[in-house]
Design a protein around this motif. Structure first.
Motif: not given
Length: 228
Positions: A50-52, A68-72, A75-78, A82-87
């Protein structure tokens, strides 16, 4: 012979200096150990951190992954820009709305394709680097879980992809972690280790919390087992 670093008071100056340098110059870290999916997910949350201002790229290939969410971080989500998920498991992407023009030019996702995964992650890195007008050290975090389907499909292609992707990550002073849920003494670990700057071994013993152990090739040292 690898030296084990003896920590006192929970820290070690030699290890701390080495780790701080990795964060400044960029790094690629191999994560090994036969552990439950929940332990791999916890390790990913730690690596993403976590960071600003932080940009996270997550590549999923392993069909055993439950979330996938469990890996974030919490404070963040898919849905975060600032999050990019390639599944590759599902053939789906979750990307910032402003990146839709970029992804329109990409081919449909294929399973167990190391070259395509490398290209997708590089696309995400380029996007965030441009959006941020240059990334600061350790702002970009990349996670791949896991390498197992890729090496089983084509080891040589996976090695080439990791070589190129690793250079891209270091080029923006990012930090990437790549899971490979096999024992530390597996032959594949030795075969791939030259592509990485460090290795983290995970373990989960009955009725105990998950633990981690870092291996630092540059200083020929390893930490003792620590809480994850």
């Amino acid at each position: 012979m690898t030296t084990e670093l003896r920590f006192r008071g929970g820290s070690n100056a030699r290890f701390s200096k080495w780790l701080a340098n990795l964060k400044q110059v960029g790094s690629n870290i191999l994560v090994t150990g036969e552990v439950p999916d929940s332990v791999s997910a916890q390790a990913s949350r730690n690596f993403f951190g976590c960071a600003d201002r932080r940009f996270r790229v997550l590549g999923l290939t392993d069909q055993s992954i439950t979330s996938a969410e469990a890996r974030l971080p919490d404070e963040t989500s898919s849905d975060d820009p600032t999050t990019w998920i390639i599944d590759q498991r599902q053939g789906e992407r979750s990307v910032p709305a402003t990146a839709s023009g970029v992804t329109d030019e990409l081919n449909p996702l294929q399973t167990d394709d190391a070259r395509q995964l490398r290209e997708e992650v590089q696309t995400a890195i380029s996007f965030y680097d441009e959006q941020a007008d240059g990334l600061d050290p350790a702002e970009l975090r990349v996670g791949v879980d896991s390498l197992s389907p890729l090496v089983q499909q084509d080891l040589n292609a996976t090695e080439r992809a990791l070589q190129t992707l690793g250079e891209t990550v270091r080029g923006v002073q990012g930090m990437a972690h790549y899971h490979l849920r096999v024992p530390a003494d597996s032959e594949i670990v030795e075969d791939l280790m030259h592509l990485f700057d460090a290795r983290v071994e995970l373990r989960k013993r009955p009725r105990r919390d998950p633990e981690q152990r870092w291996y630092a090739p540059d200083i020929d040292a390893a930490t003792p087992w620590m809480g994850l």
